[in-house]
Every structure is written in structure tokens, then in C-alpha cells.
Enzyme design. Structure first.
Site, short mmCIF file in Angstrom:
data_model
loop_
_atom_site.label_atom_id
_atom_site.label_comp_id
_atom_site.label_asym_id
_atom_site.label_seq_id
_atom_site.Cartn_x
_atom_site.Cartn_y
_atom_site.Cartn_z
CG PHE A 13 -10.16 76.66 134.57
CD1 PHE A 13 -10.49 75.57 135.36
CD2 PHE A 13 -10.39 77.93 135.08
CE1 PHE A 13 -10.99 75.73 136.64
CE2 PHE A 13 -10.89 78.10 136.37
CZ PHE A 13 -11.20 76.99 137.14
CG ASP A 34 -8.13 72.44 129.04
OD1 ASP A 34 -7.80 71.27 129.26
OD2 ASP A 34 -9.26 72.76 128.62
CG ASP A 65 -12.91 73.64 133.69
OD1 ASP A 65 -12.14 73.03 134.45
OD2 ASP A 65 -12.57 74.03 132.56
N1 LIG Z 1 -10.03 73.10 131.89
C1 LIG Z 1 -9.22 72.50 132.79
N2 LIG Z 1 -7.94 72.31 132.45
C2 LIG Z 1 -7.16 71.70 133.38
C3 LIG Z 1 -7.61 71.25 134.62
C4 LIG Z 1 -6.50 70.64 135.26
C5 LIG Z 1 -6.50 69.95 136.59
N3 LIG Z 1 -7.26 70.65 137.57
C6 LIG Z 1 -7.48 69.98 138.82
C7 LIG Z 1 -8.32 70.80 139.68
C8 LIG Z 1 -9.49 70.25 139.92
C9 LIG Z 1 -9.60 68.97 139.30
O1 LIG Z 1 -9.88 68.01 140.29
C10 LIG Z 1 -8.27 68.72 138.63
O2 LIG Z 1 -7.59 67.70 139.29
C11 LIG Z 1 -5.42 70.74 134.41
N4 LIG Z 1 -5.86 71.38 133.30
C12 LIG Z 1 -5.15 71.64 132.05
O3 LIG Z 1 -5.26 70.43 131.27
C13 LIG Z 1 -4.07 70.26 130.50
C14 LIG Z 1 -3.36 69.03 131.00
O4 LIG Z 1 -4.11 67.93 130.60
P1 LIG Z 1 -3.33 66.51 130.47
O5 LIG Z 1 -2.29 66.74 129.33
O6 LIG Z 1 -4.42 65.52 130.14
O7 LIG Z 1 -2.67 66.28 131.82
C15 LIG Z 1 -3.22 71.50 130.76
O8 LIG Z 1 -3.57 72.52 129.86
C16 LIG Z 1 -3.66 71.87 132.16
O9 LIG Z 1 -3.41 73.23 132.45
C17 LIG Z 1 -8.96 71.48 134.95
O10 LIG Z 1 -9.46 71.15 136.06
N5 LIG Z 1 -9.73 72.11 133.99
#
Ligand SMILES: Nc1nc2c(c(CN[C@H]3C=C[C@H](O)[C@@H]3O)cn2[C@@H]2O[C@H](COP(=O)(O)O)[C@@H](O)[C@H]2O)c(=O)[nH]1
Length: 296
Positions: A197, A199, A271
Site C-alpha cells: 500500500f 503510503d 507491507d
Molecule cells: N503501507 C501501509 N500504510 C498504512 C498501513 C496502515 C495501518 N494498517 C493496519 C492494518 C494492518 C496493520 O496491522 C495495521 O494496523 C495505515 N497506513 C498508512 O500509514 C499512514 C499513517 O501512518 P502514521 O502517520 O504513522 O499513523 C497513512 O498513509 C495510512 O494510510 C499499513 O498497514 N500499510
């Protein structure tokens, strides 16, 4: 500067058997953080969360976990509360009707049409019916989400070509798969077809591993917290290279472990592993790139 291939190889070699077992285990999805009840309400919750799961950094101290935990707390109060008055007060907070008139600026402006009204029109108001329409295919479900909700159409023009990164559409499907541990409403035969994903956290982790290497100009901008416009070449390159880099790591992991018959993670699981690394080392990590967007 290490060559990118050498950095990918070093990372793949550094993943222990134990790490790998952790990566492929159902625990990779953070179930404590989310509203998980094993039924359709979980899907309704994840769709609502992933509709506004983006761009937390402009508000200091705000993070993804606050969104996930906040929605969960409201739902536990209302959907699972023992107080009868709480249930009467607002038992349908995430129902399609409520979502369709949710006036939250981000949500309303983001989609140009409220999430709920599309759910009502096409899927009887139930996110679980949207899942069912995907017919057990993660790829088909991503397409349905993108078709239904304009705010999920994460696409940029790069030198005349459309670049579809689809971060929130894919993370919604990945979250459903993780929340249901690949069974029931989360059973997708092609979950491996999803990419990571794209991000703003994972690029930081890959940069620290020397797997992502920025030009001096780009490094200066990112390290000085200069905003990269949404859809700019630099922003698209960071995101697209992050997707590509994770796929290179997947190839290296399959070469090392796949032949030995050991389970190899999907890009979704790798990821989560990388994102969690980014969360844990946020304090002493270099800055992430800064783009104001509703895509991630
Ligand atoms: N690549 C990727 N990006 C992810 C997540 C998640 C959470 N996923 C949940 C599902 C399974 C896991 O157990 C996680 O608990 C959020 N994001 C992104 O991060 C950013 C927020 O960051 P910060 O500002 O530090 O909170 C924001 O762009 C958000 O969209 C992920 O998993 N992968």
C-alpha cells in the site's frame, strides 16, 4: 552507496525464519487495534476507516491508530454496549443511511458523493454485500470499490501515462482479509495479486535500508520537509518505486524460502511488516515525504 540489488539481497537474507513465520501468521494484522466481531459490522467499520485512512501528518500527533481506535471505541459503545439507551441513541452510526448523510468535510468532499448513498444504491447499504459482489476475488473487489467510490481512484498521470496505485482500495481489501484471517468474508483466492500500500511510511523504511535511493535534490526536499505536490513526478516516483521495491523483496524471499517449501508472505503481509517497522522507528527515522492528498 550500496547497489539497490545488494540492499534487497541483504534485507531478504536478514529475514529470519522466525520473522518469516511472524510475517505469514494471522497475527500480522493488528486485531487489537481494530473493531473485529467476525461479522458484517467489521466490514462496515473497515470501509468507514479506510475511507478516511489518509494524510495524518499535517495534524501533529495524529496517527492511524487514533482513527482505528476512535471508530472502534464509538462502535463498542453503541453496537456492543449493555446500556439500552446507548443502543437506542445511535445503534446505526455506521449504517449506510448515516454514512450517506455524514457531513464530515473530508468524507463528503473526498468522494463528491457520500459513501453511504452508493452503498445504499448498489449493495443494500451493506459493505458485506460489496464484499460478496467481489465473488472471492481481491482484484475484482478492488475494481468494485474504485468503481463505486471516486475518492478511492488513486491514479496519477506520469509523463502521459496513467499510474494506478490504488492504496486505499487495496488496503481496504487487505484489511478485510487480515481481519477475517483469510476466511469467511475475508476469503480471497487471489490476495497475492495485491501490491503493497503506497503510503508515506514504508518509503522511509526502504530508504533507510538503501533499497530506495533518492537523488540529492529529492533527498534535500524530503529531508527539509518541502511539500511535494500531489501528482508531481517526484511524488509518483517515490510511490511507484516503493511498490516495485517491495515486489523485488518478494522475489528475493521466494528464491530463498519458496523452494525450501517454507511459506512466503504476500505483498500485503510484507507491507504490514515494513509499515510496523516504520511505526516503531518513527522517532529516529528521517522525515517522510510530505504530500497533501486523500489517497494515502
Ligand atoms: N503501507 C501501509 N500504510 C498504512 C498501513 C496502515 C495501518 N494498517 C493496519 C492494518 C494492518 C496493520 O496491522 C495495521 O494496523 C495505515 N497506513 C498508512 O500509514 C499512514 C499513517 O501512518 P502514521 O502517520 O504513522 O499513523 C497513512 O498513509 C495510512 O494510510 C499499513 O498497514 N500499510
Amino acid at each position: 552507496m550500496t547497489s539497490i540489488l545488494a540492499a534487497v539481497t541483504a534485507f531478504a537474507d536478514g529475514i529470519s525464519r522466525r520473522d518469516l513465520d511472524e510475517l505469514v501468521s494471522p497475527r500480522a494484522f493488528d486485531i487489537d487495534l481494530h473493531y473485529i466481531d467476525g461479522g458484517p459490522k467489521t466490514v462496515q467499520y473497515l470501509l468507514a476507516v479506510d475511507t478516511i485512512n489518509f494524510c495524518f501528518w499535517p495534524q501533529p500527533g495524529l496517527e492511524y491508530e487514533h482513527l482505528a481506535r476512535g471508530f472502534k471505541a464509538v462502535l463498542v459503545l453503541i453496537w456492543q454496549s449493555t446500556e439500552q439507551e446507548a443502543l437506542q441513541r445511535d445503534a446505526d452510526v455506521l449504517s449506510a443511511e448515516r454514512l450517506s448523510c455524514m457531513t464530515g468535510e473530508q468524507l463528503q468532499g473526498l468522494l463528491s458523493r457520500p459513501v453511504g448513498s452508493v452503498l445504499l444504491e448498489r449493495y443494500g447499504g451493506e459493505a458485506a454485500q460489496l464484499i460478496a459482489a467481489g465473488g472471492g476475488s481481491a482484484v475484482q473487489l478492488v475494481d468494485l470499490v474504485v468503481d463505486a467510490f471516486p475518492g478511492f481512484r488513486d491514479c496519477a498521470m506520469y509523463r502521459g501515462r496513467e499510474i494506478w496505485l490504488l492504496k486505499r482500495a487495496q488496503i481496504f481489501v487487505g484489511d478485510v482479509w487480515g481481519a477475517f484471517q483469510g476466511k469467511g468474508l475475508g476469503a480471497f483466492h487471489d490476495i497475492g495479486a495485491l501490491t503493497m500500500f503506497a503510503d508515506y511510511r514504508v518509503p522511509v523504511v526502504l530508504r533507510q535500508l538503501d533499497i530506495l535511493q533518492y537523488s540529492p535534490e529529492l533527498a534535500h526536499k524530503v529531508d527539509c520537509r518541502v511539500e511535494l505536490p500531489a501528482g508531481s513526478e517526484e511524488e509518483v516516483e517515490i510511490r511507484a518505486c516503493t511498490v516495485w521495491a517491495v515486489e523485488q523483496i518478494m522475489i528475493a524471499l521466494r528464491e530463498r524460502h519458496g523452494r525450501a517449501g517454507s511459506p512466503v508472505p504476500h505483498s500485503v503481509q510484507l507491507d504490514w511488516y515494513l509499515w510496523e517497522q516504520g511505526e516503531h522507528q518513527r522517532e529516529n527515522a528521517p522525515p517522510h515525504h510530505r504530500t497533501i492528498t486523500h489517497f494515502y
